[in-house]
Design a protein around this motif. Sequence first.
Motif, PDB file in Angstrom:
ATOM      1  N   VAL A 212      -2.182  -4.866   7.165  1.00 15.64           N
ATOM      2  CA  VAL A 212      -1.235  -5.803   6.565  1.00 15.64           C
ATOM      3  C   VAL A 212      -1.236  -5.594   5.055  1.00 15.64           C
ATOM      4  N   MET A 213      -0.099  -5.136   4.546  1.00 20.08           N
ATOM      5  CA  MET A 213       0.008  -4.815   3.111  1.00 20.08           C
ATOM      6  C   MET A 213       0.582  -5.998   2.343  1.00 20.08           C
ATOM      7  N   ALA A 214      -0.281  -6.944   1.988  1.00 21.25           N
ATOM      8  CA  ALA A 214       0.171  -8.113   1.231  1.00 21.25           C
ATOM      9  C   ALA A 214       0.096  -7.884  -0.277  1.00 21.25           C
ATOM     10  N   ALA A 215      -0.517  -6.786  -0.703  1.00 19.36           N
ATOM     11  CA  ALA A 215      -0.658  -6.538  -2.148  1.00 19.36           C
ATOM     12  C   ALA A 215       0.684  -6.207  -2.780  1.00 19.36           C
ATOM     13  N   ALA A 216       0.843  -6.613  -4.018  1.00 15.88           N
ATOM     14  CA  ALA A 216       2.002  -6.209  -4.826  1.00 15.88           C
ATOM     15  C   ALA A 216       1.617  -4.909  -5.531  1.00 15.88           C
ATOM     16  N   VAL A 217       2.181  -3.822  -5.029  1.00 18.75           N
ATOM     17  CA  VAL A 217       1.827  -2.495  -5.541  1.00 18.75           C
ATOM     18  C   VAL A 217       2.887  -2.071  -6.556  1.00 18.75           C
ATOM     19  N   ALA A 218       2.449  -1.633  -7.713  1.00 12.96           N
ATOM     20  CA  ALA A 218       3.403  -1.167  -8.725  1.00 12.96           C
ATOM     21  C   ALA A 218       4.155   0.043  -8.187  1.00 12.96           C
ATOM     22  N   ASP A 219       5.479   0.005  -8.271  1.00 12.78           N
ATOM     23  CA  ASP A 219       6.277   1.143  -7.801  1.00 12.78           C
ATOM     24  C   ASP A 219       6.125   2.339  -8.743  1.00 12.78           C
ATOM     25  N   PHE A 220       5.836   2.040 -10.019  1.00  9.39           N
ATOM     26  CA  PHE A 220       5.735   3.105 -11.030  1.00  9.39           C
ATOM     27  C   PHE A 220       4.456   2.924 -11.840  1.00  9.39           C
TER      28      PHE A 220
ATOM     29  N   ARG B 230       6.676   7.715 -10.364  1.00  9.68           N
ATOM     30  CA  ARG B 230       6.591   6.979  -9.113  1.00  9.68           C
ATOM     31  C   ARG B 230       5.160   6.926  -8.575  1.00  9.68           C
ATOM     32  N   ASN B 231       4.786   5.781  -8.031  1.00 12.55           N
ATOM     33  CA  ASN B 231       3.528   5.686  -7.282  1.00 12.55           C
ATOM     34  C   ASN B 231       3.801   6.024  -5.823  1.00 12.55           C
ATOM     35  N   PRO B 232       2.777   6.440  -5.068  1.00  9.98           N
ATOM     36  CA  PRO B 232       2.980   6.647  -3.631  1.00  9.98           C
ATOM     37  C   PRO B 232       3.326   5.320  -2.954  1.00  9.98           C
ATOM     38  N   ASP B 233       4.191   5.362  -1.940  1.00  7.02           N
ATOM     39  CA  ASP B 233       4.490   4.157  -1.157  1.00  7.02           C
ATOM     40  C   ASP B 233       3.507   4.108   0.019  1.00  7.02           C
ATOM     41  N   ILE B 234       2.491   3.298  -0.124  1.00  6.40           N
ATOM     42  CA  ILE B 234       1.377   3.258   0.836  1.00  6.40           C
ATOM     43  C   ILE B 234       1.842   2.734   2.189  1.00  6.40           C
ATOM     44  N   LEU B 235       2.652   1.672   2.156  1.00  4.12           N
ATOM     45  CA  LEU B 235       3.143   1.073   3.403  1.00  4.12           C
ATOM     46  C   LEU B 235       3.972   2.076   4.202  1.00  4.12           C
ATOM     47  N   ALA B 236       4.901   2.757   3.532  1.00  6.33           N
ATOM     48  CA  ALA B 236       5.751   3.729   4.234  1.00  6.33           C
ATOM     49  C   ALA B 236       4.905   4.867   4.801  1.00  6.33           C
TER      50      ALA B 236
ATOM     51  N   VAL C 239       2.163  -4.120   9.005  1.00  6.63           N
ATOM     52  CA  VAL C 239       2.924  -5.253   8.473  1.00  6.63           C
ATOM     53  C   VAL C 239       3.107  -5.091   6.971  1.00  6.63           C
ATOM     54  N   GLY C 240       4.341  -5.272   6.499  1.00  2.84           N
ATOM     55  CA  GLY C 240       4.612  -5.229   5.071  1.00  2.84           C
ATOM     56  C   GLY C 240       5.075  -6.576   4.551  1.00  2.84           C
ATOM     57  N   PHE C 241       5.118  -6.697   3.244  1.00  2.00           N
ATOM     58  CA  PHE C 241       5.629  -7.890   2.578  1.00  2.00           C
ATOM     59  C   PHE C 241       6.772  -7.471   1.667  1.00  2.00           C
ATOM     60  N   ALA C 242       7.708  -8.365   1.457  1.00  2.00           N
ATOM     61  CA  ALA C 242       8.785  -8.078   0.517  1.00  2.00           C
ATOM     62  C   ALA C 242       9.121  -9.340  -0.245  1.00  2.00           C
TER      63      ALA C 242
ATOM     64  N   ALA D 294      16.854  -4.136   5.798  1.00  2.00           N
ATOM     65  CA  ALA D 294      16.986  -2.749   5.313  1.00  2.00           C
ATOM     66  C   ALA D 294      15.623  -2.201   4.908  1.00  2.00           C
ATOM     67  N   LYS D 295      14.816  -3.048   4.277  1.00  2.00           N
ATOM     68  CA  LYS D 295      13.488  -2.595   3.836  1.00  2.00           C
ATOM     69  C   LYS D 295      12.586  -2.313   5.028  1.00  2.00           C
ATOM     70  N   LEU D 296      12.636  -3.166   6.056  1.00  2.00           N
ATOM     71  CA  LEU D 296      11.828  -2.954   7.256  1.00  2.00           C
ATOM     72  C   LEU D 296      12.140  -1.594   7.868  1.00  2.00           C
TER      73      LEU D 296
ATOM     74  N   ARG E 140      13.572   1.019   6.338  1.00  2.00           N
ATOM     75  CA  ARG E 140      13.213   2.091   5.402  1.00  2.00           C
ATOM     76  C   ARG E 140      11.719   2.382   5.463  1.00  2.00           C
ATOM     77  N   LYS E 141      10.916   1.329   5.538  1.00  2.00           N
ATOM     78  CA  LYS E 141       9.458   1.503   5.503  1.00  2.00           C
ATOM     79  C   LYS E 141       8.913   1.906   6.872  1.00  2.00           C
ATOM     80  N   GLY E 142       9.600   1.529   7.936  1.00  2.00           N
ATOM     81  CA  GLY E 142       9.142   1.889   9.274  1.00  2.00           C
ATOM     82  C   GLY E 142       8.009   1.028   9.801  1.00  2.00           C
TER      83      GLY E 142
HETATM   84  O1  C5P Z   1       9.377  -1.563  -1.871  1.00  2.00           O
HETATM   85  P1  C5P Z   1       8.677  -2.862  -2.117  1.00  2.00           P
HETATM   86  O2  C5P Z   1       7.706  -2.777  -3.283  1.00  2.00           O
HETATM   87  O3  C5P Z   1       9.549  -4.056  -2.208  1.00  2.00           O
HETATM   88  O4  C5P Z   1       7.817  -3.078  -0.789  1.00  2.00           O
HETATM   89  C1  C5P Z   1       6.863  -4.074  -0.670  1.00  2.00           C
HETATM   90  C2  C5P Z   1       5.881  -3.717   0.417  1.00  2.00           C
HETATM   91  O5  C5P Z   1       5.500  -2.345   0.314  1.00  2.00           O
HETATM   92  C3  C5P Z   1       4.579  -4.486   0.309  1.00  2.00           C
HETATM   93  O6  C5P Z   1       4.039  -4.630   1.614  1.00  2.00           O
HETATM   94  C4  C5P Z   1       3.713  -3.584  -0.553  1.00  2.00           C
HETATM   95  O7  C5P Z   1       2.340  -3.803  -0.303  1.00  2.00           O
HETATM   96  C5  C5P Z   1       4.154  -2.216  -0.083  1.00  2.00           C
HETATM   97  N1  C5P Z   1       4.131  -1.174  -1.124  1.00  2.00           N
HETATM   98  C6  C5P Z   1       3.268  -0.091  -0.987  1.00  2.00           C
HETATM   99  N2  C5P Z   1       3.249   0.900  -1.935  1.00  2.00           N
HETATM  100  C7  C5P Z   1       4.085   0.850  -2.989  1.00  2.00           C
HETATM  101  C8  C5P Z   1       4.985  -0.226  -3.131  1.00  2.00           C
HETATM  102  C9  C5P Z   1       4.972  -1.228  -2.183  1.00  2.00           C
HETATM  103  O8  C5P Z   1       2.524  -0.048  -0.009  1.00  2.00           O
HETATM  104  N3  C5P Z   1       4.046   1.820  -3.895  1.00  2.00           N
END
Ligand code: C5P
Length: 221
Positions: A92-100, A125-131, A145-148, A160-162, A164-166
């Motif tokens: 479950v990815m509840a963290a707010a991850v910096a996109d950049f 860009r940071n890696p998208d861990i959830l995707a 599970v992701g959060f938005a 759309a995000k669900l 995209r992230k899969g």
């Molecule tokens: O794309 P966005 O940041 O809105 O997506 C939010 C979800 O994606 C959260 O579950 C967050 O933990 C995850 N995320 C991630 N890696 C990133 C950005 C977001 O895993 N670089």
Amino acid sequence: AAEPDLRGRHVVVSAGGTREPLDPVRYLGNRSSGKQGYALARTAAARGARVTLIAANATLPDPAGVDVVHVGTAVQLREAVLKAASEADAVVMAAAVADFRPATYAAGKIKKKDGQEPEPITLVRNPDILAEIAGDRPRPGQVVVGFAAETDDVLANGRAKLERKGCDLLVVNEVGEAKTFGAEENEAVVLGADGSETHVPHGPKEALADTVWDLVVPRFT
Ligand code: C5P
């Protein structure tokens, strides 16, 4: 006492917000307090799970009976989550991850120079861990599970995000000035990849956490 419906399960929860350093004293960060992620960790433990909590810059006390790994940046969070996810039944990815993150790190404190305009900050860009986890599924059959956080068109953007992230489930929060970040309470819609839509009324972050686990349990294969 809670039903032990997560007994024998290992769950990984990320919480808090990443900080991306510019120099030894400054970073780019966000307002996530970690409260929702910690509530997910506590409720999972109460339901019998083995819990690994990956905490990014949260200042909350480590929950009892939970393995806590403290991290700072998105890259560190990725490493810790991937390591734990290889033997997890749910992530479950509840963290707010910096996109950049800043493209460069200054080893010494960045100084202002008289009469000079500031240097622009270049981001990468940071890696998208959830995707990545939703796509690779480090353990077959695991539930992801992701959060938005959305400010408008919450349902359409969430759906759309669900896709995209899969991921299997996406918890969509409506955010605004005083909403969600740092608050004790939350209100959300949990979208399922199967088309389901579960509205969780305004209430304690624990109640939303329990609803998430209620939706995860029947998705275990
Ligand atoms: O794309 P966005 O940041 O809105 O997506 C939010 C979800 O994606 C959260 O579950 C967050 O933990 C995850 N995320 C991630 N890696 C990133 C950005 C977001 O895993 N670089």
